[in-house]
Write a protein that holds these residues in place. Sequence first.
Motif, PDB file in Angstrom:
ATOM      1  N   ASP A  42     -98.441  47.799  81.627  1.00  0.00           N
ATOM      2  CA  ASP A  42     -98.598  49.250  81.871  1.00  0.00           C
ATOM      3  C   ASP A  42     -98.700  49.544  83.351  1.00  0.00           C
ATOM      4  O   ASP A  42     -99.764  49.523  83.921  1.00  0.00           O
ATOM      5  CB  ASP A  42     -99.841  49.734  81.104  1.00  0.00           C
ATOM      6  CG  ASP A  42    -100.110  51.207  81.241  1.00  0.00           C
ATOM      7  OD1 ASP A  42     -99.258  51.948  81.732  1.00  0.00           O
ATOM      8  OD2 ASP A  42    -101.234  51.609  80.845  1.00  0.00           O
ATOM      9  N   SER A  83     -94.489  52.434  76.265  1.00  0.00           N
ATOM     10  CA  SER A  83     -95.113  52.414  74.929  1.00  0.00           C
ATOM     11  C   SER A  83     -94.906  51.013  74.360  1.00  0.00           C
ATOM     12  O   SER A  83     -94.590  50.095  75.116  1.00  0.00           O
ATOM     13  CB  SER A  83     -94.511  53.521  74.043  1.00  0.00           C
ATOM     14  OG  SER A  83     -93.092  53.493  74.091  1.00  0.00           O
ATOM     15  N   GLU A  84     -95.135  50.854  73.081  1.00  0.00           N
ATOM     16  CA  GLU A  84     -95.178  49.480  72.583  1.00  0.00           C
ATOM     17  C   GLU A  84     -94.548  49.345  71.201  1.00  0.00           C
ATOM     18  O   GLU A  84     -94.378  50.318  70.477  1.00  0.00           O
ATOM     19  CB  GLU A  84     -96.632  48.991  72.550  1.00  0.00           C
ATOM     20  CG  GLU A  84     -97.536  49.787  71.652  1.00  0.00           C
ATOM     21  CD  GLU A  84     -99.007  49.383  71.819  1.00  0.00           C
ATOM     22  OE1 GLU A  84     -99.752  49.487  70.828  1.00  0.00           O
ATOM     23  OE2 GLU A  84     -99.404  48.963  72.919  1.00  0.00           O
ATOM     24  N   THR A 119     -90.760  55.459  69.894  1.00  0.00           N
ATOM     25  CA  THR A 119     -91.868  56.401  69.737  1.00  0.00           C
ATOM     26  C   THR A 119     -91.329  57.819  69.918  1.00  0.00           C
ATOM     27  O   THR A 119     -90.818  58.141  70.982  1.00  0.00           O
ATOM     28  CB  THR A 119     -92.948  56.088  70.784  1.00  0.00           C
ATOM     29  OG1 THR A 119     -93.358  54.721  70.617  1.00  0.00           O
ATOM     30  CG2 THR A 119     -94.144  56.993  70.611  1.00  0.00           C
ATOM     31  N   LEU A 143     -96.043  61.693  71.094  1.00  0.00           N
ATOM     32  CA  LEU A 143     -97.200  61.207  71.867  1.00  0.00           C
ATOM     33  C   LEU A 143     -98.305  62.250  71.798  1.00  0.00           C
ATOM     34  O   LEU A 143     -98.037  63.449  71.660  1.00  0.00           O
ATOM     35  CB  LEU A 143     -96.812  61.029  73.333  1.00  0.00           C
ATOM     36  CG  LEU A 143     -95.787  59.964  73.662  1.00  0.00           C
ATOM     37  CD1 LEU A 143     -95.239  60.206  75.053  1.00  0.00           C
ATOM     38  CD2 LEU A 143     -96.418  58.580  73.552  1.00  0.00           C
ATOM     39  N   CYS A 169     -97.235  57.547  68.756  1.00  0.00           N
ATOM     40  CA  CYS A 169     -98.221  56.783  69.526  1.00  0.00           C
ATOM     41  C   CYS A 169     -99.355  57.732  69.902  1.00  0.00           C
ATOM     42  O   CYS A 169     -99.123  58.906  70.189  1.00  0.00           O
ATOM     43  CB  CYS A 169     -97.576  56.197  70.782  1.00  0.00           C
ATOM     44  SG  CYS A 169     -98.760  55.407  71.891  1.00  0.00           S
ATOM     45  N   GLY A 209     -90.223  51.714  74.101  1.00  0.00           N
ATOM     46  CA  GLY A 209     -91.343  50.829  74.430  1.00  0.00           C
ATOM     47  C   GLY A 209     -90.976  49.365  74.299  1.00  0.00           C
ATOM     48  O   GLY A 209     -90.239  48.972  73.393  1.00  0.00           O
ATOM     49  N   ILE A 215    -104.444  54.910  72.479  1.00  0.00           N
ATOM     50  CA  ILE A 215    -103.858  54.058  71.450  1.00  0.00           C
ATOM     51  C   ILE A 215    -104.807  53.865  70.268  1.00  0.00           C
ATOM     52  O   ILE A 215    -104.393  53.850  69.127  1.00  0.00           O
ATOM     53  CB  ILE A 215    -103.435  52.703  72.075  1.00  0.00           C
ATOM     54  CG1 ILE A 215    -102.277  52.944  73.049  1.00  0.00           C
ATOM     55  CG2 ILE A 215    -103.051  51.681  71.004  1.00  0.00           C
ATOM     56  CD1 ILE A 215    -101.845  51.749  73.836  1.00  0.00           C
TER      57      ILE A 215
END
Lengths: 463, 463
Positions: A124, A186-187, A197, A200, A402, A424, B221
């Motif tokens: 990040d 993001s992930e 994603t 948000l 997310c 992400g 998160i």
Amino acid sequence: MLPTAVRDYISAHDQDFIARLLTFLRFPSIANIAAASDGSDACIDCANWLQQQLASLGFDAAVVDNPGGKPNVIAHWHHHAHAPTVMLYGHYDVQPPEPLAPWLNPPFQPQIRDGNIYARGANDNKGQFFAHLMAVEAWLKGHGELPVNITIFAEGEEEIGSPQLETFIRTHAQLLQADICLISDSEFFAADCPSITYSLRGLAYIELTLTGARADAHSGIHGGALQNPINALACMIAGMHDANGAVTLEGFYDDVLPLDENERRAWQSLPFSLPDYAASLGVPCLSGGEHKYSVLERRWARPTLDCNGIIGGYTEAGSKTIIPASATAKISMRLVAHQDPARQVAAFRRYVETHTPAGFTADIQVFSTANPLFVDPDSPLIQAAARAYVTGFAKSPSLIRCGASIPVAETMQRLLKLQPVLMGLGLPDDNLHSPNEKFSLQQLRNGAVTIAAMLTEIADGTP
Amino acid sequence: MLPTAVRDYISAHDQDFIARLLTFLRFPSIANIAAASDGSDACIDCANWLQQQLASLGFDAAVVDNPGGKPNVIAHWHHHAHAPTVMLYGHYDVQPPEPLAPWLNPPFQPQIRDGNIYARGANDNKGQFFAHLMAVEAWLKGHGELPVNITIFAEGEEEIGSPQLETFIRTHAQLLQADICLISDSEFFAADCPSITYSLRGLAYIELTLTGARADAHSGIHGGALQNPINALACMIAGMHDANGAVTLEGFYDDVLPLDENERRAWQSLPFSLPDYAASLGVPCLSGGEHKYSVLERRWARPTLDCNGIIGGYTEAGSKTIIPASATAKISMRLVAHQDPARQVAAFRRYVETHTPAGFTADIQVFSTANPLFVDPDSPLIQAAARAYVTGFAKSPSLIRCGASIPVAETMQRLLKLQPVLMGLGLPDDNLHSPNEKFSLQQLRNGAVTIAAMLTEIADGTP
């Protein structure tokens, strides 16, 4: 179709890319200038380093002053007359590294262990953003040119809520014009679950200070008469939730977009194990948020109110018998579509006005706000991104939301009319904002291929 | 009748006494060794200085090791075969000086302004105790001998609740045997209202830590799923009082000695102005404690529960978006006759056991406990002290209680069977435990005369 030479370039230059990412991570570029480790010089150094990296690739790159804040880096490669322009957005600033004790290596002295880079910002956002830089370098040096026009925009204040970003974008709108904005901040939903994603949460971050007596007072001599700001602040905080975990601020849920039944069904098929998730955080159960919603819904589609910090009175070791003069809490609300941060802050102010006990004064500072983001998960651009993930990770991505905030995505959408796509590359156990933040080298490699492939998808005319 | 030579000696040596008190105040003898300003060496230096002062007056004086804690000073002048033995007790340790910013002079660099000495410990307890040293010196050097046998006992850990004192007293009971114990560690009810304090509150000081996740976690998160220890601790603290300001711990008030109607009537005639008291603390009203009792009753005759400190999460300037792993509060209960600190701590533990929300672990540390003190306000010794005040301050004292704790008084009474008399010399605006602590030079001078006169009263055979 991604040219083989582009993919090959990424493989062939693996060690060189990693070495440069380590350099990127060594800058203690903490956005919050008042944090314990002051990062003000490091931010400028980091921005200059990025500019030089991009200039050496042939970009028209500049460190652009951001009056009152950290500088931003803007770089252009605009050599196609008719191709779309794609902005690659990232942020070079990082969260403060504290607490330091749990880190296994110093947060700004990155270390590679078991295929992961450990450092503050590893994921990040330096690591994820670096995958974009790898993609453009691979196109330029492996293939000879980029398939689309590229604008790179690296910001330096994302972790403090980008306080100047709107002004900066308005001032530099010409420099930042583009059609699409790709953001990797993001992930994945899980290690084997690539994810796009499409929504948000927004944010409103507030500091509330309650002041009673002029100075700290003897808790024996005055205890029982003098009102205690810690006890009172605790009551005010406690009253912000009801027994079912719902936020009690008046009108708090009025503007919440209810979850679509299709979304709820899709989420139920995600590879989500509640016990595993709890174990990843080191807790026996998950009791935060509104009891009547599922954990994913609470994290993704419901607004929250959390204390991020509290301090008051004597906090060193041992005992001191005082009734303190004041106590302060940092409180943030995570907001979902279609909540308006200004309206939620107003509700917070009204709560404080009506709940401050007799004998105290309350002071409110609003540190940052951000709108929530919601993009159509069925749009052609999202479908193109899904194909790019198949190229990079050999697997179709899930479409997820997310709970975090990437205000810039909504800002780009609103001010520059860009279509944001959140691609992400992080993993859920990357310890974002926490000690021992990490980023997987394999995510970095496949991520670079994915971003490179997305540029092909866009060039092939999808949007 | 106090010999004129004793009173004259005090007047004649005014500047020398003040100079020596300033020296006494320059030792940063902070009891809490883990406080920000570490006072461990200063405590030993201060004890040695006191020993030398007393030895030079002809006392058999020693710094006595207090294993695991700060040393104590014990000095004897036992030259009368049949006179009573009077212990003069004081403490040379002081509260930590923080916060430092509000101090007008550095807390351990005393300054005299407008007839007051400003320094940490100026009143509590170095200044008040020094009046005792002036009284014995005036008797010895002005009159040639003391009218009673004297034991001086100066402690070094009063401000952290005298954790080793009981063990020390049991170990050195022979050295500390006496009939009466005079303690000046309390205050006048008002500037023109000399006061004898016949009751003190006890104390139980606890640290409560609530731990959730293994590490600080991203509030975007995980917010809405992960339980927040600050929010939860706030709920637990809020629940410790009901809407009427009463403490909710089960059985908390069971052992409270109700206020006698004579006491309530006597207190109503004290020169007490609620607006002036509120103004002295800088508050518009006094909303602490149980609403149904008067302010004096809440301070003196009712137990309390106050947070003395709280910390959790991010507490530097600006924002950090985390759900912290833990949050900690320092919580103290002030106890009245006939409450037992152990029983109250047990009630606190039960509350925590039954109110810790799902997903958290609670840890309790008990830092110190002290029994409340209650002595008969009609005893002959209190009447003798009243006459001594008339000699020193030309005014009959009021009989009052005090909300603070001087555990040693109760300890002396219980372990050594001494009769404690609390002959306070401080003023209510002396900023005890706070920045800009002060002590009036006129209180010092008249206080020394009062203590000198009390020795005559005792020698004349009152008890």
